[in-house]
Design a protein around this motif. Sequence first.
Motif, PDB file in Angstrom:
ATOM      1  N   LEU A   1       0.829  -1.206   0.000  1.00  0.00           N
ATOM      2  CA  LEU A   1       0.000   0.000   0.000  1.00  0.00           C
ATOM      3  C   LEU A   1       0.867   1.262   0.000  1.00  0.00           C
ATOM      4  N   ASP A   2       0.505   2.199  -0.850  1.00  0.00           N
ATOM      5  CA  ASP A   2       1.217   3.473  -0.944  1.00  0.00           C
ATOM      6  C   ASP A   2       0.521   4.463  -0.005  1.00  0.00           C
ATOM      7  N   PHE A   3       0.959   4.475   1.240  1.00  0.00           N
ATOM      8  CA  PHE A   3       0.304   5.317   2.231  1.00  0.00           C
ATOM      9  C   PHE A   3       0.533   6.801   1.963  1.00  0.00           C
ATOM     10  N   ASN A   4       1.651   7.145   1.381  1.00  0.00           N
ATOM     11  CA  ASN A   4       1.896   8.551   1.045  1.00  0.00           C
ATOM     12  C   ASN A   4       0.893   9.041   0.004  1.00  0.00           C
ATOM     13  N   LEU A   5       0.609   8.200  -0.986  1.00  0.00           N
ATOM     14  CA  LEU A   5      -0.400   8.549  -1.986  1.00  0.00           C
ATOM     15  C   LEU A   5      -1.764   8.711  -1.338  1.00  0.00           C
ATOM     16  N   ILE A   6      -2.108   7.805  -0.446  1.00  0.00           N
ATOM     17  CA  ILE A   6      -3.409   7.863   0.221  1.00  0.00           C
ATOM     18  C   ILE A   6      -3.524   9.143   1.049  1.00  0.00           C
ATOM     19  N   ARG A   7      -2.437   9.540   1.695  1.00  0.00           N
ATOM     20  CA  ARG A   7      -2.454  10.802   2.468  1.00  0.00           C
ATOM     21  C   ARG A   7      -2.653  12.004   1.552  1.00  0.00           C
ATOM     22  N   ARG A   8      -1.989  11.974   0.397  1.00  0.00           N
ATOM     23  CA  ARG A   8      -2.072  13.127  -0.521  1.00  0.00           C
ATOM     24  C   ARG A   8      -3.424  13.215  -1.199  1.00  0.00           C
ATOM     25  N   GLN A   9      -4.085  12.079  -1.382  1.00  0.00           N
ATOM     26  CA  GLN A   9      -5.348  12.024  -2.129  1.00  0.00           C
ATOM     27  C   GLN A   9      -6.446  11.411  -1.260  1.00  0.00           C
ATOM     28  N   PRO A  10      -6.782  12.039  -0.149  1.00  0.00           N
ATOM     29  CA  PRO A  10      -7.750  11.413   0.758  1.00  0.00           C
ATOM     30  C   PRO A  10      -9.147  11.355   0.157  1.00  0.00           C
ATOM     31  N   LYS A  11      -9.678  10.162   0.093  1.00  0.00           N
ATOM     32  CA  LYS A  11     -11.051   9.980  -0.392  1.00  0.00           C
ATOM     33  C   LYS A  11     -11.677   8.808   0.334  1.00  0.00           C
ATOM     34  N   ALA A  12     -12.981   8.710   0.259  1.00  0.00           N
ATOM     35  CA  ALA A  12     -13.697   7.644   0.952  1.00  0.00           C
ATOM     36  C   ALA A  12     -13.331   6.288   0.368  1.00  0.00           C
ATOM     37  N   ILE A  13     -13.000   5.345   1.259  1.00  0.00           N
ATOM     38  CA  ILE A  13     -12.693   3.966   0.875  1.00  0.00           C
ATOM     39  C   ILE A  13     -13.633   3.077   1.672  1.00  0.00           C
ATOM     40  N   VAL A  14     -14.380   2.217   0.982  1.00  0.00           N
ATOM     41  CA  VAL A  14     -15.461   1.457   1.613  1.00  0.00           C
ATOM     42  C   VAL A  14     -15.236  -0.041   1.406  1.00  0.00           C
ATOM     43  N   GLY A  15     -15.457  -0.816   2.459  1.00  0.00           N
ATOM     44  CA  GLY A  15     -15.350  -2.265   2.333  1.00  0.00           C
ATOM     45  C   GLY A  15     -16.032  -2.958   3.491  1.00  0.00           C
ATOM     46  N   VAL A  16     -16.097  -4.283   3.412  1.00  0.00           N
ATOM     47  CA  VAL A  16     -16.723  -5.097   4.446  1.00  0.00           C
ATOM     48  C   VAL A  16     -16.066  -6.471   4.407  1.00  0.00           C
ATOM     49  N   SER A  17     -16.125  -7.194   5.503  1.00  0.00           N
ATOM     50  CA  SER A  17     -15.576  -8.537   5.602  1.00  0.00           C
ATOM     51  C   SER A  17     -14.052  -8.489   5.486  1.00  0.00           C
ATOM     52  N   ASP A  18     -13.447  -9.311   4.631  1.00  0.00           N
ATOM     53  CA  ASP A  18     -11.987  -9.373   4.530  1.00  0.00           C
ATOM     54  C   ASP A  18     -11.336  -8.013   4.248  1.00  0.00           C
ATOM     55  N   PRO A  19     -11.875  -7.182   3.362  1.00  0.00           N
ATOM     56  CA  PRO A  19     -11.259  -5.861   3.143  1.00  0.00           C
ATOM     57  C   PRO A  19     -11.256  -4.954   4.364  1.00  0.00           C
ATOM     58  N   SER A  20     -11.986  -5.307   5.420  1.00  0.00           N
ATOM     59  CA  SER A  20     -11.985  -4.446   6.608  1.00  0.00           C
ATOM     60  C   SER A  20     -10.600  -4.345   7.228  1.00  0.00           C
ATOM     61  N   LEU A  21      -9.740  -5.338   6.988  1.00  0.00           N
ATOM     62  CA  LEU A  21      -8.387  -5.237   7.524  1.00  0.00           C
ATOM     63  C   LEU A  21      -7.595  -4.151   6.801  1.00  0.00           C
ATOM     64  N   LEU A  22      -7.853  -3.967   5.503  1.00  0.00           N
ATOM     65  CA  LEU A  22      -7.194  -2.892   4.760  1.00  0.00           C
ATOM     66  C   LEU A  22      -7.677  -1.531   5.253  1.00  0.00           C
ATOM     67  N   LEU A  23      -8.970  -1.412   5.501  1.00  0.00           N
ATOM     68  CA  LEU A  23      -9.520  -0.148   5.992  1.00  0.00           C
ATOM     69  C   LEU A  23      -8.852   0.261   7.289  1.00  0.00           C
ATOM     70  N   ASN A  24      -8.771  -0.661   8.229  1.00  0.00           N
ATOM     71  CA  ASN A  24      -8.202  -0.347   9.528  1.00  0.00           C
ATOM     72  C   ASN A  24      -6.706  -0.103   9.459  1.00  0.00           C
ATOM     73  N   ALA A  25      -6.012  -0.789   8.559  1.00  0.00           N
ATOM     74  CA  ALA A  25      -4.585  -0.529   8.374  1.00  0.00           C
ATOM     75  C   ALA A  25      -4.358   0.857   7.805  1.00  0.00           C
ATOM     76  N   ILE A  26      -5.167   1.245   6.830  1.00  0.00           N
ATOM     77  CA  ILE A  26      -5.045   2.577   6.217  1.00  0.00           C
ATOM     78  C   ILE A  26      -5.324   3.660   7.253  1.00  0.00           C
ATOM     79  N   THR A  27      -6.373   3.472   8.056  1.00  0.00           N
ATOM     80  CA  THR A  27      -6.684   4.451   9.093  1.00  0.00           C
ATOM     81  C   THR A  27      -5.556   4.537  10.116  1.00  0.00           C
ATOM     82  N   ALA A  28      -5.018   3.389  10.522  1.00  0.00           N
ATOM     83  CA  ALA A  28      -3.946   3.378  11.512  1.00  0.00           C
ATOM     84  C   ALA A  28      -2.697   4.080  10.997  1.00  0.00           C
ATOM     85  N   GLU A  29      -2.371   3.881   9.739  1.00  0.00           N
ATOM     86  CA  GLU A  29      -1.128   4.414   9.178  1.00  0.00           C
ATOM     87  C   GLU A  29      -1.246   5.873   8.768  1.00  0.00           C
TER      88      GLU A  29
END
Length: 319
Positions: free
Chosen positions: A100-128
């Motif tokens: 995951l390119d966290f620097n890109l995500i910081r520069r381009q903040p937008k809503a990211i939505v998921g459920v079930s297995d992708p919820s781990l990506l959501l929480n990792a992105i929020t944590a980082e």
Amino acid sequence: MSTTPLLPAPAVKGDRVGIITVSAPEPAVHPDIFDRGVEALAALGFEPVVAPNATGQSGYRAGDSRILLEDFHSLIADDTVAAVVCAGGGKSANRLLSGLDFNLIRRQPKAIVGVSDPSLLLNAITAETGLVTFHGPSVMWDLAAEQAPAETAAHFTAVLAGRPSAGRIPAPLTWSRTGAAEGHLIAGCLSSLRCLLGTPWEPLWDGAVLAVEDAFKSVEVLDQVLTHFRDCGVLDRIAGLIVGEAVSCEPNGGVTLTEMVEDLCEGYDWPIAHGLPYGHTPLKYTLPIGAKVRLDSDGKQALTVVSPWTAARQEGETA
């Protein structure tokens, strides 16, 4: 690890919304359901943008990590795309964590939505990054569902639009232990969140309100997973626990999920609520991970989001 909330811009009707697959090749296996989900997203007023490899298949994955990350990063980088929604679930979303390119995500903040297995990506992105992400409906198994409760889509669109009224979650909760707690929200599928324990992307548990749910597992299996969280010290650090409405999580030896949680969490003093529909249930509320919430057994509303979750509010609404 970021402790400062980063708010995405609202996503409203007329906006372009990207669709990605991060785990199982469900769109390839069930193309009719996927197409119906894309049409449902369009019917909500959004313009769907299907990632090039969203309908791919490579064994039990939609593709190798490189191409799935390319899909995700290209949509994040695209200024014309307001939000990104996961097509479905699976069991291999954690393959993408290290890329995951966290620097890109910081520069381009937008809503990211998921459920079930992708919820781990959501929480990792929020944590980082601190970006508020959204535990909400999938394109296939929620938006495409022919008998889906209208409230699922209505709450999804209201939350993405940043409407303050959507922060008052109307679900009637039951309580193993009453009380109140206020803290940032961590929410996801319990067995998927387990994949973050001990990794560089582990959520900030201190003072959090933790919401967990799961599906198609016995109480014995969920006992094992929640005990792992306890033994890693997570339960010593949180401020409150919400156990979502589980789907097909059958009792073992006559012990129900609620009874197991009560037994395992007996030594803690924070409130425990049960029955929130937000995971694998047909009716699901969209929850902003990383936003501050209040859980209160004596409050007018049992669960309320008390901080902004988008960068702007809709005019004419009051909190």
